[in-house]
Motif scaffolding. Structure first.
Motif, short mmCIF file in Angstrom:
data_model
loop_
_atom_site.label_atom_id
_atom_site.label_comp_id
_atom_site.label_asym_id
_atom_site.label_seq_id
_atom_site.Cartn_x
_atom_site.Cartn_y
_atom_site.Cartn_z
N LEU A 1 10.94 29.90 5.58
CA LEU A 1 12.14 28.82 4.74
C LEU A 1 11.27 27.72 4.87
CD1 LEU A 1 14.74 31.70 4.13
CD2 LEU A 1 13.69 31.29 2.31
N GLN A 2 11.45 27.72 6.22
CA GLN A 2 11.22 25.92 6.02
C GLN A 2 10.54 25.51 5.31
OE1 GLN A 2 14.20 24.18 7.91
NE2 GLN A 2 12.64 22.21 6.89
N ALA A 3 9.17 26.39 6.03
CA ALA A 3 7.53 26.24 5.41
C ALA A 3 7.69 25.54 3.80
CB ALA A 3 6.85 27.32 5.37
N GLN A 4 8.57 25.79 3.24
CA GLN A 4 9.10 25.82 2.14
C GLN A 4 9.79 25.83 0.90
OE1 GLN A 4 10.06 30.21 0.25
NE2 GLN A 4 9.19 31.41 1.66
N ARG A 5 10.66 25.25 2.03
CA ARG A 5 11.49 23.81 1.69
C ARG A 5 10.64 22.42 1.87
NH1 ARG A 5 14.00 19.81 3.03
NH2 ARG A 5 15.67 19.18 2.78
N ASP A 6 9.54 22.47 2.71
CA ASP A 6 9.38 21.35 3.26
C ASP A 6 8.09 20.90 2.20
OD1 ASP A 6 10.55 20.42 5.43
OD2 ASP A 6 8.69 21.82 7.18
N ASP A 7 7.62 22.29 1.89
CA ASP A 7 6.94 22.14 0.89
C ASP A 7 7.08 21.92 -0.41
OD1 ASP A 7 4.55 22.37 2.22
OD2 ASP A 7 3.45 24.49 1.87
N ALA A 8 8.57 22.40 -0.82
CA ALA A 8 9.13 21.91 -2.31
C ALA A 8 9.31 20.18 -1.78
CB ALA A 8 10.37 22.68 -2.11
N GLU A 9 10.29 19.79 -1.07
CA GLU A 9 10.20 18.73 -1.25
C GLU A 9 8.83 17.70 -0.82
OE1 GLU A 9 13.71 16.47 1.53
OE2 GLU A 9 11.92 17.41 3.17
N LYS A 10 8.02 18.22 -0.06
CA LYS A 10 6.69 16.94 -0.91
C LYS A 10 6.09 17.00 -2.30
CE LYS A 10 4.71 17.55 3.42
NZ LYS A 10 3.98 18.24 4.32
N ALA A 11 6.64 17.99 -2.87
CA ALA A 11 6.28 18.21 -4.08
C ALA A 11 7.04 17.32 -5.17
CB ALA A 11 5.73 19.47 -5.03
N THR B 1 15.35 21.26 -4.10
CA THR B 1 15.32 22.66 -2.90
C THR B 1 17.16 22.52 -2.73
OG1 THR B 1 15.92 20.45 -0.75
CG2 THR B 1 13.51 20.95 -1.41
N THR B 2 17.58 22.44 -3.46
CA THR B 2 18.91 23.50 -3.65
C THR B 2 19.68 24.61 -3.29
OG1 THR B 2 20.05 21.49 -4.82
CG2 THR B 2 21.37 23.31 -4.10
N ASP B 3 18.69 25.25 -4.06
CA ASP B 3 18.94 26.94 -3.97
C ASP B 3 17.95 26.97 -2.79
OD1 ASP B 3 19.80 26.64 -6.29
OD2 ASP B 3 17.97 27.53 -7.53
N LEU B 4 17.10 26.31 -1.68
CA LEU B 4 15.99 27.07 -0.93
C LEU B 4 17.34 26.63 0.26
CD1 LEU B 4 12.51 25.69 -0.51
CD2 LEU B 4 13.72 28.40 0.04
N ASP B 5 18.53 24.77 0.02
CA ASP B 5 18.60 24.98 1.25
C ASP B 5 20.28 25.79 1.26
OD1 ASP B 5 17.19 22.24 1.62
OD2 ASP B 5 18.65 21.36 0.74
N ALA B 6 20.42 26.40 -0.07
CA ALA B 6 21.73 27.23 0.30
C ALA B 6 21.43 28.63 1.15
CB ALA B 6 22.33 27.55 -0.86
#
Length: 535
Positions: free
Chosen positions: A111-121, A125-130
């Motif tokens: 999940l952290q990797a997905q969030r980092d990729d989404a942030e770079k793009a 990331t609100t839903d992932l953070d939750a």
């Protein structure tokens, strides 16, 4: 339906008769049976069978379930006795991570990797953070201490300079021990004494028989704030105690109410220090509450902040957004004064205690005396003390008990994690409830290296003893064999409570009869003769 025999009795006689349900509960209490058992559905994955199992409610207060409260008190007594006078260092080795914990952390990494990729793009990331926040909570619930990433927010710091009105404390070099000093007498015997300490809060006005002599001059606001923050003061005392002692002091403490309704602390301490030092530490201990002001009322009555979705709480007159909790803290400058400073009172009692003495047993009983009572239960029922408690509750009603307390709206600040429907004076925290009278912390405080066992391990020791006494082996079972599920309300498979209590009473009677029989065999006595003498 009323029986014919009951109808034949005069009405006054029938009303004076106890209800069958009440008699059953009293019998259950006498036999140590939980009167509020929780039904759980247990699936045996090996056989595929399902059954309803009654689990004790585990209440710690007599007002809820006396048998469970008594068992919990006995466990605390055993825990206190086992750890007070240890002669060897407790060895606490962290458990190896299990499969569930490893899987959760691996999932957290994905999940952290997905969030980092989404942030770079540049994606939201609100839903992932939750989801990540929820997963971190699940990791903690699985038995992992701390946060995977450690501290993720910047910690606000205040000046660590001691207050000018607090005495300085000596500081010794820390030794890697929890045991304290030993003393050798003239006859060559070695003693390792410990301490029993009682700490109280200061006076808020003259009191007689637990009631203020003059309620008008009694400082109820200070009493309320001291009760709310008492647990923080205890934490500070432990920190100072260890710095002065020079070793990792271990303690077992209980928080109880005085007759004047102020909380005070009884603490069993492993090892000993001079009485003068303990009193010096208590006098030098304080806790500063660095919160925004809560003395000037901004919104009251019908003039209360209004909620707007996506924005938060607004000033009803101007429409301005109220400052958030973090913004209110940021507004405190370097010259700001703490909202409240809490200290101990001058009354400090220190006793030296040796292991295995009557004094030690008496102190343990004193520590556990009120564990089954809530703070509100100590009221003697007198009108004067009831009125005193009412005034205390009135003082507590609008006092903020935490950053998330709705009472902050009264002072023009959005509570931390604000949500719609919040109203000042309607906080649901237990600190505002009559049975707690401001103190919302734990009633029993035990240091991590006290007895080298958790409360669950003490409970397992007791279970093992009972099974051995009954001649049954406590064989380890596959932890994945049983799956437990809550039973929905109204489930037709759950027998009535009265029937479940009757079954539990019968089972307890059978156990006790078996224990008496085994005891009689062990002492070489005939069971019938022993019961005859007892009769």
């Amino acid at each position: 339906m009323t029986h014919a025999h009951d109808r034949a009795l005069p009405r006054a006689v029938r009303q004076a008769m106890p209800l069958a349900r009440e008699v059953l509960e009293e019998v259950a209490k006498q036999h140590g049976v939980c009167i509020r058992p929780i039904p759980l559905k247990r699936l045996d994955t090996h056989t595929g069978t399902t059954e309803i199992i009654d689990v004790p409610c585990g209440a710690t207060l007599d007002s809820k379930c006396p048998p469970c409260a008594k068992r919990n008190r006995q466990l605390r007594i055993a825990q206190c006795r086992d750890g007070w006078h240890l002669n060897e260092e407790p060895a606490i080795t962290p458990d190896e991570p299990n499969d569930e914990q490893r899987w959760l952390v691996e999932f957290r990494a994905d999940l952290q990797a997905q969030r980092d990729d989404a942030e770079k793009a540049g994606l939201d990331t609100t839903d992932l953070d939750a989801v990540i926040v929820g997963l971190d909570e699940e990791i903690n619930a699985a038995g992992v201490r701390g946060n995977v990433l450690g501290r993720t927010t910047t910690k606000r710091t205040r000046s660590t300079r001691r207050r000018q009105d607090a005495p300085d404390l000596p500081k010794r070099k820390m030794a890697n021990t929890t045991l304290g000093r030993t003393f050798t007498s003239t006859d060559g015997k070695t003693y390792r004494p410990s301490l029993f300490v009682t700490l109280t809060l200061p006076s808020y006005g003259k009191v007689r028989d637990g009631v203020p002599v003059d309620p008008e001059t009694y400082d109820y606001q200070r009493a309320a704030r001291d009760a709310l923050h008492f647990s923080k003061l205890v934490d500070r005392f432990v920190q100072n105690l260890r710095r002065v002692a020079g070793y990792d002091v271990q303690y077992f403490a209980s928080v109880e109410p005085q007759k004047r309704l102020a909380p005070h602390l009884h603490m069993a301490i492993r090892g000993t220090l001079p009485r003068a030092e303990i009193k010096q530490i208590a006098a030098a201990t304080y806790h500063q509450v660095w919160w925004p002001q809560a003395d000037e009322v901004v919104f009251d009555g019908e003039h209360l902040p209004v909620w707007q979705d996506g924005v938060g709480y607004l000033d009803p007159a101007t429409g301005e957004v109220l400052p958030t909790w973090d913004e209110a803290l940021d507004a405190l400058d370097e010259d700001a004064e703490p909202l409240h400073v809490i200290r101990f009172g001058e009354q400090v009692d220190v006793q030296g205690v040796l292991a295995g003495t009557p004094d030690a047993d008496q102190c343990i009983r004193y520590l556990s005396k009120y564990l089954t009572k809530s703070i509100g239960d100590t009221l003697d029922g007198g009108q004067a003390q009831q009125e005193h408690a009412t005034r205390m509750l009135d003082a507590l009603r609008y006092e903020p008990c935490s950053p998330a307390c709705p009472n902050w709206l009264r002072y023009g600040i959005q509570p931390k994690g604000a949500k719609p429907g919040m109203l000042p004076g309607r906080c649901r925290s237990k600190a505002h409830k009559p049975e707690h009278l401001g103190y919302a912390g734990r009633r029993v405080l035990v240091s991590r290296k006290w007895s080298n066992k958790t409360l669950a391990e003490h409970k397992q020791d007791r279970r093992t003893w009972v099974l051995e006494a009954l001649g049954q082996a406590d064989e380890p079972t596959d932890p994945h064999r049983y799956v437990w599920r809550p039973v929905p309300a109204g489930d037709a498979n759950v027998p009535p409570l009265a029937l479940r209590l009757l079954r539990s009473v019968h089972e307890r009677q059978r156990w006790r009869a078996h224990l008496r029989e085994l005891e009689a065999r062990a002492t070489g006595q005939d069971l019938s003769a022993m019961e005859g003498r007892a009769a």
